[in-house]
Motif scaffolding. Sequence first.
Motif, mmCIF file in Angstrom:
data_model
loop_
_atom_site.group_PDB
_atom_site.id
_atom_site.type_symbol
_atom_site.label_atom_id
_atom_site.label_comp_id
_atom_site.label_asym_id
_atom_site.label_seq_id
_atom_site.Cartn_x
_atom_site.Cartn_y
_atom_site.Cartn_z
ATOM 1 N N GLY A 84 35.195 -3.315 -20.759
ATOM 2 C CA GLY A 84 36.172 -4.369 -20.969
ATOM 3 C C GLY A 84 37.179 -4.104 -22.069
ATOM 4 N N ARG A 85 37.110 -2.924 -22.673
ATOM 5 C CA ARG A 85 38.049 -2.586 -23.747
ATOM 6 C C ARG A 85 38.906 -1.396 -23.335
ATOM 7 N NH1 ARG A 85 34.028 -2.098 -28.726
ATOM 8 N NH2 ARG A 85 34.099 -0.062 -27.773
ATOM 9 N N THR A 86 40.165 -1.429 -23.724
ATOM 10 C CA THR A 86 41.075 -0.332 -23.413
ATOM 11 C C THR A 86 40.694 0.906 -24.198
ATOM 12 O OG1 THR A 86 42.840 -1.964 -23.155
ATOM 13 C CG2 THR A 86 43.512 0.325 -23.342
ATOM 14 N N LEU A 87 40.731 2.050 -23.516
ATOM 15 C CA LEU A 87 40.491 3.310 -24.217
ATOM 16 C C LEU A 87 41.640 3.590 -25.173
ATOM 17 C CD1 LEU A 87 39.276 5.535 -21.278
ATOM 18 C CD2 LEU A 87 38.026 5.147 -23.371
ATOM 19 N N THR A 88 41.313 4.016 -26.370
ATOM 20 C CA THR A 88 42.349 4.395 -27.326
ATOM 21 C C THR A 88 42.910 5.754 -26.910
ATOM 22 O OG1 THR A 88 40.831 5.586 -28.771
ATOM 23 C CG2 THR A 88 41.123 3.210 -29.196
ATOM 24 N N GLU A 89 44.010 6.126 -27.518
ATOM 25 C CA GLU A 89 44.606 7.437 -27.221
ATOM 26 C C GLU A 89 43.618 8.553 -27.576
ATOM 27 O OE1 GLU A 89 48.517 10.044 -28.480
ATOM 28 O OE2 GLU A 89 48.611 7.858 -28.622
ATOM 29 N N GLU A 90 42.913 8.397 -28.672
ATOM 30 C CA GLU A 90 41.922 9.404 -29.092
ATOM 31 C C GLU A 90 40.779 9.488 -28.078
ATOM 32 O OE1 GLU A 90 40.341 12.478 -30.994
ATOM 33 O OE2 GLU A 90 42.257 11.570 -31.507
ATOM 34 N N GLU A 91 40.315 8.356 -27.591
ATOM 35 C CA GLU A 91 39.246 8.360 -26.588
ATOM 36 C C GLU A 91 39.712 9.013 -25.289
ATOM 37 O OE1 GLU A 91 36.662 4.394 -27.768
ATOM 38 O OE2 GLU A 91 38.584 4.133 -26.707
ATOM 39 N N GLN A 92 40.952 8.764 -24.911
ATOM 40 C CA GLN A 92 41.493 9.402 -23.715
ATOM 41 C C GLN A 92 41.517 10.917 -23.878
ATOM 42 O OE1 GLN A 92 45.151 7.694 -22.186
ATOM 43 N NE2 GLN A 92 44.498 5.656 -22.840
ATOM 44 N N LYS A 93 41.907 11.371 -25.054
ATOM 45 C CA LYS A 93 41.921 12.814 -25.316
ATOM 46 C C LYS A 93 40.516 13.394 -25.219
ATOM 47 C CE LYS A 93 46.028 12.778 -28.242
ATOM 48 N NZ LYS A 93 46.548 12.892 -29.620
ATOM 49 N N GLU A 94 39.522 12.659 -25.711
ATOM 50 C CA GLU A 94 38.136 13.121 -25.637
ATOM 51 C C GLU A 94 37.653 13.198 -24.190
ATOM 52 O OE1 GLU A 94 35.710 10.672 -28.187
ATOM 53 O OE2 GLU A 94 36.920 11.178 -29.946
ATOM 54 N N VAL A 95 38.036 12.228 -23.386
ATOM 55 C CA VAL A 95 37.666 12.233 -21.967
ATOM 56 C C VAL A 95 38.295 13.432 -21.273
ATOM 57 C CG1 VAL A 95 37.943 11.010 -19.776
ATOM 58 C CG2 VAL A 95 37.256 9.746 -21.817
ATOM 59 N N ILE A 96 39.559 13.685 -21.549
ATOM 60 C CA ILE A 96 40.257 14.821 -20.953
ATOM 61 C C ILE A 96 39.573 16.120 -21.357
ATOM 62 C CG2 ILE A 96 42.427 16.139 -20.949
ATOM 63 C CD1 ILE A 96 43.830 13.360 -21.317
ATOM 64 N N ALA A 97 39.251 16.263 -22.635
ATOM 65 C CA ALA A 97 38.586 17.474 -23.120
ATOM 66 C C ALA A 97 37.231 17.658 -22.435
ATOM 67 C CB ALA A 97 38.414 17.410 -24.641
ATOM 68 N N PHE A 98 36.480 16.586 -22.285
ATOM 69 C CA PHE A 98 35.175 16.652 -21.623
ATOM 70 C C PHE A 98 35.320 17.142 -20.185
ATOM 71 C CE2 PHE A 98 32.091 14.659 -18.795
ATOM 72 C CZ PHE A 98 30.913 15.199 -19.291
ATOM 73 N N ILE A 99 36.260 16.580 -19.472
ATOM 74 C CA ILE A 99 36.457 16.959 -18.075
ATOM 75 C C ILE A 99 36.887 18.418 -17.957
ATOM 76 C CG2 ILE A 99 37.878 16.543 -16.010
ATOM 77 C CD1 ILE A 99 37.848 13.535 -16.846
ATOM 78 N N LYS A 100 37.766 18.848 -18.833
ATOM 79 C CA LYS A 100 38.214 20.244 -18.800
ATOM 80 C C LYS A 100 37.044 21.203 -19.043
ATOM 81 C CE LYS A 100 43.094 19.576 -19.803
ATOM 82 N NZ LYS A 100 44.199 19.798 -20.728
ATOM 83 N N VAL A 101 36.180 20.869 -19.981
ATOM 84 C CA VAL A 101 34.987 21.703 -20.238
ATOM 85 C C VAL A 101 34.064 21.646 -19.024
ATOM 86 C CG1 VAL A 101 32.887 21.883 -21.632
ATOM 87 C CG2 VAL A 101 35.099 21.522 -22.749
ATOM 88 N N LYS A 102 33.836 20.490 -18.493
ATOM 89 C CA LYS A 102 32.930 20.298 -17.352
ATOM 90 C C LYS A 102 33.408 21.096 -16.143
ATOM 91 C CE LYS A 102 29.553 17.838 -15.456
ATOM 92 N NZ LYS A 102 28.184 18.169 -15.706
ATOM 93 N N ARG A 103 34.677 21.126 -15.890
ATOM 94 C CA ARG A 103 35.221 21.837 -14.725
ATOM 95 C C ARG A 103 35.062 23.344 -14.834
ATOM 96 N NH1 ARG A 103 40.771 18.684 -12.968
ATOM 97 N NH2 ARG A 103 39.703 16.929 -11.994
ATOM 98 N N ARG A 104 34.942 23.839 -16.029
ATOM 99 C CA ARG A 104 34.781 25.280 -16.210
ATOM 100 C C ARG A 104 33.345 25.714 -15.973
ATOM 101 N NH1 ARG A 104 38.466 24.722 -21.134
ATOM 102 N NH2 ARG A 104 40.511 25.017 -20.210
ATOM 103 N N LEU A 105 32.416 24.762 -15.924
ATOM 104 C CA LEU A 105 31.012 25.078 -15.687
ATOM 105 C C LEU A 105 30.761 25.172 -14.189
ATOM 106 C CD1 LEU A 105 29.354 22.688 -18.292
ATOM 107 C CD2 LEU A 105 29.737 25.154 -18.499
ATOM 108 N N PRO A 106 29.773 25.995 -13.787
ATOM 109 C CA PRO A 106 29.477 26.103 -12.350
ATOM 110 C C PRO A 106 28.988 24.826 -11.737
ATOM 111 C CG PRO A 106 28.035 27.544 -13.670
ATOM 112 C CD PRO A 106 28.943 26.826 -14.604
#
Length: 106
Positions: A84-106
């Motif tokens: 119920g709370r909007t993601l902050t810009e910093e949280e969005q960056k963390e989500v993006i970083a997580f996904i980028k790392v995750k996609r590089r894994l098999p």
Amino acid sequence: MLKQLITLRKQKKLTIQNMADALGIAKSTYASYETGYRQPPVDALIKIADFFSISLDQLVDRHFFPDFYLDQPEKAHGRLFIDGRTLTEEEQKEVIAFIKVKRRLP
């Protein structure tokens, strides 16, 4: 849309007269929207959507899912929420970083 009008009204336990009063129109006019005898004009649709705190798309049961570019805020057309709370810009960056790392894994 007819079913949506009836469903929304009944969910709030409102009568046709309640809706007509809230919209500032005659009971017969509102009833004709629910029966399909008349199509509500755009200004009435906006009032109804505002009354129920929903979008016009939701009111007319139109499902529209725009593309959302999480890593390109200039293309964003909405906000991201968690708990119920909007993601902050910093949280969005963390989500993006997580996904980028995750996609590089098999």
